[in-house]
Scaffold this motif. Structure first.
Motif, PDB file in Angstrom:
ATOM      1  N   LYS A 134       0.822  -1.213   0.000  1.00 40.99           N
ATOM      2  CA  LYS A 134       0.000   0.000   0.000  1.00 40.99           C
ATOM      3  C   LYS A 134       0.857   1.265   0.000  1.00 40.99           C
ATOM      4  O   LYS A 134       0.350   2.354   0.194  1.00 40.99           O
ATOM      5  N   ARG A 135       2.147   1.112  -0.216  1.00 39.17           N
ATOM      6  CA  ARG A 135       3.051   2.260  -0.195  1.00 39.17           C
ATOM      7  C   ARG A 135       3.044   2.971  -1.552  1.00 39.17           C
ATOM      8  O   ARG A 135       2.928   2.331  -2.589  1.00 39.17           O
ATOM      9  N   ALA A 136       3.219   4.267  -1.536  1.00 41.64           N
ATOM     10  CA  ALA A 136       3.247   5.032  -2.780  1.00 41.64           C
ATOM     11  C   ALA A 136       4.631   4.998  -3.431  1.00 41.64           C
ATOM     12  O   ALA A 136       4.741   4.841  -4.642  1.00 41.64           O
ATOM     13  N   LYS A 137       5.681   5.137  -2.631  1.00 42.81           N
ATOM     14  CA  LYS A 137       7.032   5.237  -3.185  1.00 42.81           C
ATOM     15  C   LYS A 137       7.922   4.073  -2.798  1.00 42.81           C
ATOM     16  O   LYS A 137       8.734   3.625  -3.589  1.00 42.81           O
ATOM     17  N   MET A 138       7.829   3.616  -1.590  1.00 43.25           N
ATOM     18  CA  MET A 138       8.776   2.644  -1.074  1.00 43.25           C
ATOM     19  C   MET A 138       8.371   1.211  -1.404  1.00 43.25           C
ATOM     20  O   MET A 138       7.186   0.921  -1.550  1.00 43.25           O
ATOM     21  N   LYS A 139       9.372   0.341  -1.526  1.00 44.17           N
ATOM     22  CA  LYS A 139       9.142  -1.084  -1.714  1.00 44.17           C
ATOM     23  C   LYS A 139       9.956  -1.832  -0.671  1.00 44.17           C
ATOM     24  O   LYS A 139      10.949  -1.309  -0.158  1.00 44.17           O
ATOM     25  N   ILE A 140       9.513  -3.059  -0.385  1.00 49.96           N
ATOM     26  CA  ILE A 140      10.226  -3.844   0.610  1.00 49.96           C
ATOM     27  C   ILE A 140      10.779  -5.138   0.012  1.00 49.96           C
ATOM     28  O   ILE A 140      10.258  -5.663  -0.967  1.00 49.96           O
ATOM     29  N   PHE A 141      11.848  -5.603   0.649  1.00 54.37           N
ATOM     30  CA  PHE A 141      12.459  -6.891   0.339  1.00 54.37           C
ATOM     31  C   PHE A 141      12.377  -7.714   1.616  1.00 54.37           C
ATOM     32  O   PHE A 141      13.011  -7.388   2.612  1.00 54.37           O
ATOM     33  N   ARG A 142      11.530  -8.742   1.599  1.00 53.93           N
ATOM     34  CA  ARG A 142      11.342  -9.586   2.782  1.00 53.93           C
ATOM     35  C   ARG A 142      12.489 -10.575   2.938  1.00 53.93           C
ATOM     36  O   ARG A 142      13.035 -11.070   1.954  1.00 53.93           O
ATOM     37  N   VAL A 143      12.806 -10.879   4.201  1.00 58.43           N
ATOM     38  CA  VAL A 143      13.882 -11.818   4.506  1.00 58.43           C
ATOM     39  C   VAL A 143      13.361 -12.820   5.528  1.00 58.43           C
ATOM     40  O   VAL A 143      12.877 -12.424   6.591  1.00 58.43           O
ATOM     41  N   ASN A 144      13.461 -14.091   5.194  1.00 62.20           N
ATOM     42  CA  ASN A 144      13.073 -15.150   6.131  1.00 62.20           C
ATOM     43  C   ASN A 144      14.260 -15.397   7.052  1.00 62.20           C
ATOM     44  O   ASN A 144      15.317 -15.834   6.599  1.00 62.20           O
ATOM     45  N   PRO A 145      14.101 -15.130   8.356  1.00 66.90           N
ATOM     46  CA  PRO A 145      15.245 -15.235   9.267  1.00 66.90           C
ATOM     47  C   PRO A 145      15.703 -16.670   9.543  1.00 66.90           C
ATOM     48  O   PRO A 145      16.749 -16.872  10.139  1.00 66.90           O
ATOM     49  N   THR A 146      14.927 -17.658   9.098  1.00 62.17           N
ATOM     50  CA  THR A 146      15.321 -19.048   9.322  1.00 62.17           C
ATOM     51  C   THR A 146      16.001 -19.665   8.110  1.00 62.17           C
ATOM     52  O   THR A 146      16.355 -20.841   8.129  1.00 62.17           O
ATOM     53  N   LYS A 147      16.163 -18.863   7.055  1.00 63.53           N
ATOM     54  CA  LYS A 147      16.827 -19.346   5.835  1.00 63.53           C
ATOM     55  C   LYS A 147      18.039 -18.480   5.532  1.00 63.53           C
ATOM     56  O   LYS A 147      18.169 -17.372   6.034  1.00 63.53           O
ATOM     57  N   ASP A 148      18.905 -18.992   4.676  1.00 65.52           N
ATOM     58  CA  ASP A 148      20.067 -18.207   4.253  1.00 65.52           C
ATOM     59  C   ASP A 148      19.602 -16.956   3.513  1.00 65.52           C
ATOM     60  O   ASP A 148      18.649 -17.013   2.721  1.00 65.52           O
ATOM     61  N   ILE A 149      20.272 -15.862   3.757  1.00 66.75           N
ATOM     62  CA  ILE A 149      19.964 -14.611   3.062  1.00 66.75           C
ATOM     63  C   ILE A 149      20.456 -14.728   1.621  1.00 66.75           C
ATOM     64  O   ILE A 149      21.573 -15.182   1.370  1.00 66.75           O
TER      65      ILE A 149
END
Length: 115
Positions: free
Chosen positions: A82-97
Motif C-alpha cells: 500500500k506504499r506510494a514510493k517505497m518497496k520492501i524486500f522480505r527476509v526469512n530469518p530461518t533461511k540463508d539470506i
C-alpha cells in the motif's frame, strides 16, 4: 549502547542475528553509507540521504528492508503493498539470506542515488 544498536539487541532470535547480518551487508556496500535511527528504526543513508531502512513486519514478525526509492526499482522480489514510493524486500530469518540478490538490489538503489 547507541540507540540504533538497541533495535537489534532487543530482538529475539532468529530475527536478531538476521537483522545484524543485514546491517553488515548494507554497511559493506559502500564507505558512503552511514547508519542512524529514524522513526524508531535503523535508517541507512547514502551520502547523508535516506537510502534504506530495516524493520520487522508486525504480522509475520519477519525482517525486511525498506527501499526509500522503491518506486524507481524494478525487481520481482520487491513488494510495493500500500506504499506510494517505497518497496520492501522480505527476509526469512530461518533461511540463508539471498546475498547476491540483496547486493544487486542495494547496488541498484545506490545507482539511483548517484544519478
Amino acid at each position: 549502547m547507541k540507540k540504533s544498536e538497541d533495535f537489534y539487541f532487543n530482538k529475539q532470535e532468529p530475527n536478531k542475528s538476521c537483522l545484524l547480518a543485514l546491517r553488515d551487508i548494507i554497511l559493506k556496500q559502500s564507505e558512503n553509507i552511514t547508519e542512524t535511527t529514524k522513526y524508531g528504526m535503523p535508517c541507512f543513508c547514502y551520502h547523508n540521504k535516506m537510502f534504506v531502512y530495516l524493520w520487522v513486519d508486525k504480522k509475520s514478525t519477519e525482517p525486511y528492508i525498506l527501499f526509500v526509492d522503491g518506486d524507481k526499482l524494478i525487481h520481482s522480489d520487491l513488494e510495493i503493498g500500500k506504499r506510494a514510493k517505497m518497496k520492501i524486500f522480505r527476509v526469512n530469518p530461518t533461511k540463508d539470506i539471498a546475498i547476491e540478490k540483496l547486493n544487486l538490489l542495494l547496488q541498484m538503489a545506490i545507482d539511483l542515488r548517484e544519478k
